[in-house]
Enzyme design. Structure first.
Site, mmCIF file in Angstrom:
data_model
loop_
_atom_site.group_PDB
_atom_site.id
_atom_site.type_symbol
_atom_site.label_atom_id
_atom_site.label_comp_id
_atom_site.label_asym_id
_atom_site.label_seq_id
_atom_site.Cartn_x
_atom_site.Cartn_y
_atom_site.Cartn_z
ATOM 1 N N ARG A 4 -21.263 12.709 24.241
ATOM 2 C CA ARG A 4 -20.566 12.974 25.491
ATOM 3 C C ARG A 4 -19.474 14.006 25.303
ATOM 4 O O ARG A 4 -19.213 14.807 26.178
ATOM 5 C CB ARG A 4 -19.943 11.691 26.037
ATOM 6 C CG ARG A 4 -20.950 10.650 26.437
ATOM 7 C CD ARG A 4 -20.265 9.356 26.668
ATOM 8 N NE ARG A 4 -19.625 8.965 25.397
ATOM 9 C CZ ARG A 4 -19.232 7.754 25.100
ATOM 10 N NH1 ARG A 4 -19.368 6.801 25.954
ATOM 11 N NH2 ARG A 4 -18.688 7.477 23.941
ATOM 12 N N HIS A 9 -27.375 7.519 29.693
ATOM 13 C CA HIS A 9 -28.391 7.035 28.748
ATOM 14 C C HIS A 9 -29.785 7.453 29.218
ATOM 15 O O HIS A 9 -30.608 7.904 28.413
ATOM 16 C CB HIS A 9 -28.368 5.509 28.641
ATOM 17 C CG HIS A 9 -27.170 4.949 27.977
ATOM 18 N ND1 HIS A 9 -26.447 3.907 28.528
ATOM 19 C CD2 HIS A 9 -26.559 5.235 26.801
ATOM 20 C CE1 HIS A 9 -25.452 3.587 27.721
ATOM 21 N NE2 HIS A 9 -25.489 4.390 26.663
ATOM 22 N N SER A 30 -20.253 3.113 28.845
ATOM 23 C CA SER A 30 -20.504 1.764 29.354
ATOM 24 C C SER A 30 -19.198 0.989 29.467
ATOM 25 O O SER A 30 -18.983 0.259 30.435
ATOM 26 C CB SER A 30 -21.479 1.024 28.440
ATOM 27 O OG SER A 30 -22.744 1.627 28.457
#
Length: 160
Positions: free
Chosen positions: A90, A17, A128
């Protein structure tokens, strides 16, 4: 001033991030990192905890700020005077979802561009959710998160 919104749940914020944020800050005068307060997602960290972790890690980036929003992202972006929304990718699997969201956002607010940015190599296989899962089993995730996040995870998940 060219303002960009970098939205997400940030539960918790990762080095991936931060990589996307720093790159966005090179393209825009101001980048607002906006935490989506969506209780339906059942976040691990409260919105207050996420904001505190985010503030600690964004403080040293001069043209970045933080906010929390509820409701539709494009409405928040309009309120802030943003010209763009930036999202990190990603892997190819992220593209389809982000593509659909960006088309809907364009329909709702054609004046706001969506920019999709590939994450830096090394962060492209982390999320995450995955970091929380691995941390729960006591594994070292310090390579993937800032020190304050690592400490918060270790506090929540004492080594087994």
């Amino acid at each position: 001033m060219r303002i960009c919104i970098y939205p997400g749940t940030f539960d918790p914020i990762t080095n991936g991030h931060l990589d996307v944020l720093k790159r966005a800050c090179r393209m825009f005068d101001k980048v607002i990192v906006a935490i989506a307060d969506n209780p339906n997602k059942r976040p691990f960290f409260s919105v207050e905890e996420r904001l505190a972790l985010l503030n600690e890690n964004v403080a040293q980036i001069p043209n970045a700020s933080t906010a929390v929003f509820t409701g539709m992202l494009v409405d928040f972006a309009k309120e802030q005077g943003a010209v763009a929304i930036i999202r990190g990718l990603r892997a190819v699997s992220d593209f389809e979802y982000e593509f659909q969201m960006s088309l809907m956002n364009r329909h709702l607010a054609p004046e706001i561009e969506t920019i999709l940015v590939m994450t830096k190599e090394g962060y492209n296989y982390t999320s995450s959710s995955l970091i929380k899962q691995v941390a729960e089993f006591g594994a070292d995730v310090s390579h993937f998160v800032p020190p304050s996040v690592n400490a918060a995870l270790r506090k929540r998940f004492p080594k087994r």
